[in-house]
Design an enzyme around this catalytic site. Structure first.
Site: not given
Length: 428
Positions: A281-282, A371, A240, A331
């Site tokens: 985002d969900s 990730c 970040r 991400d």
């Protein structure tokens, strides 16, 4: 739990010639017989000889123990290999505590590992009061994750061995840090693989679960009882910061943050001077906190757009609308928890990267991550390259990124490298 003492490597003095000739096991043999042993199949000792900390079910010829019980791991010829915590329900049947035959596995030993892990974090330049103090196998404590958020500790016990030593670990953490509050977030899915139930709540002390941390030049809020992992993604702290630096130097106008969660990359982009950030985002609750984090740092809400939507569908819609972005962050959540899921995950990673390449303006930058422990850095590079080919795009890889240094990968445990990232500059 009672202490477990490894047999001494030295031969004990004989009380007399008569006792030496007396039938039956001597003191060392008696100790070994009292300890439960796990005998490996022939040829399966090599990974332990390389000091890899896992013993898989398929490697064991015979032997068993209770959940979390310390066992002696032996080669097929009976040679000592390691002391390990046994896990009867897991494919990883034993996790190593020590390769030293003379090591005593008890509360004092566990406390020393905790002390060492906490002390090691002082070697790193961590610009935050949110950091990881214990990172599982990398710190010699398989299945234990401990994060610090200001004056509050949050721990995940994800293996039978750490579960058995839980009280000792909790006491050691408070001693090593001088703190009084420890919250448990043992609700990760991997606990089910160990045959362990989910457990959450205050383990030591009490306090608020809504917290706020400083990270580099900004503030972030989190909830340790409800947030992902232990409440937040500390592993992306330095990525970040890099994103904020790029935003400042490249003068981003339009930024797209996919799978934005609680807005860490959004805040970083705004801190770097990005004119506008669109975040997708969900999860409605995650987006609400992302908006709150923008406000917490005093940024004008008009510089942001938040979308409660599916990322893939949104990327396709942006392409149809002719949108372009100066920077895109991908991400996503873990697509491949193990190597067995790698093929399916590779398709998912390729698809979102292909769409992102199409949306990047010439000279734009893609910050893309995986990730997934089942996706190696080499494979991830190949996936991104394949996505570029399908999109008809080439780019310069300007940086390779990884988890923050308080999430270390060790030489002997490469599986610790679960987070990997690339910064790709789209060729004009």
């Amino acid at each position: 739990m009672p202490p477990i003492r490894a047999p001494s490597a030295k031969r004990p003095a004989l009380a007399s010639l008569e006792s030496a000739r007396r039938p039956g096991p001597g003191p060392i043999a008696a100790t070994i017989q009292a300890m439960k042993s796990i005998r490996l199949k022939e040829g399966k000792e090599r990974s332990l000889q390389r000091r890899h900390p896992w013993v898989f079910e398929s490697a064991i010829a015979k032997g068993a123990a209770d959940p979390g019980e310390t066992v002696r791991i032996e080669s097929h010829t009976g040679q000592f290999l390691a002391w390990a915590a046994f896990s009867p329900a897991s494919r990883i049947r034993a996790r190593v505590w020590s390769f030293d035959e003379a090591q005593r596995i008890d509360a004092a030993f566990i406390g020393q590992l905790v002390d060492q892990a906490v002390a090691t974090r002082k070697l790193f330049d961590i610009q935050s009061d949110g950091l990881r103090l214990v990172h599982g196998e990398s710190d010699g404590l398989p299945g234990l994750i401990v994060d610090r958020y200001g004056d509050t500790l949050v721990a995940q016990f994800t293996s039978c061995g750490t579960e058995r030593f839980k009280s000792d670990i909790a006491d050691a953490l408070l001693r090593a840090t001088g703190l009084t509050r420890l919250y448990e977030r043992s609700d990760a899915n991997v606990r089910a693989l160990e045959g362990l139930p989910e457990v959450t709540g205050w383990l030591r002390g009490e306090g608020p679960v809504e917290l706020q941390i400083r990270e580099h030049d900004w503030q972030l809020s989190l909830n340790i009882a409800e947030g992902h992992k232990t409440g937040f993604y500390l592993d992306q702290r330095d990525s970040r910061q890099r994103f904020a630096v790029h935003a400042r130097h490249r003068h981003y106008r339009q930024v797209l943050n996919c799978y934005c969660y609680t807005g860490g990359f959004t805040v970083a982009a705004l801190a770097g001077g990005a004119a506008h950030v669109t975040s997708i985002d969900s999860s409605g609750p995650a987006l609400a906190r992302a908006k709150a984090n923008v406000a917490l740092n005093g940024f004008d809400a008009s510089r942001t757009t938040f979308m409660d939507a599916d990322v893939n569908a949104s990327l396709r819609a942006f392409i149809e609308q002719g949108e372009t972005f100066d920077a895109i962050v991908l991400d996503p959540p873990k697509f491949a928890p193990t190597a067995a899921h790698a093929e399916r995950a590779a398709r998912a990673y390729k698809d979102i990267n292909r769409l992102a390449f199409k949306l990047l303006a010439p000279g734009g930058e893609l910050f893309t991550y995986s990730c997934s422990g089942g996706i190696s850095a080499e494979l991830f590079h190949k996936i991104v390259a394949s996505a570029g080919m399908d999109a008809g795009v080439d780019g310069y890889i300007s940086e390779r990124l990884q988890g923050a240094p308080d999430h270390p990968m060790t030489v002997l445990f490469p599986e610790g490298e679960y987070l990997k990232g690339l910064v790709v500059v789209k060729k004009p």
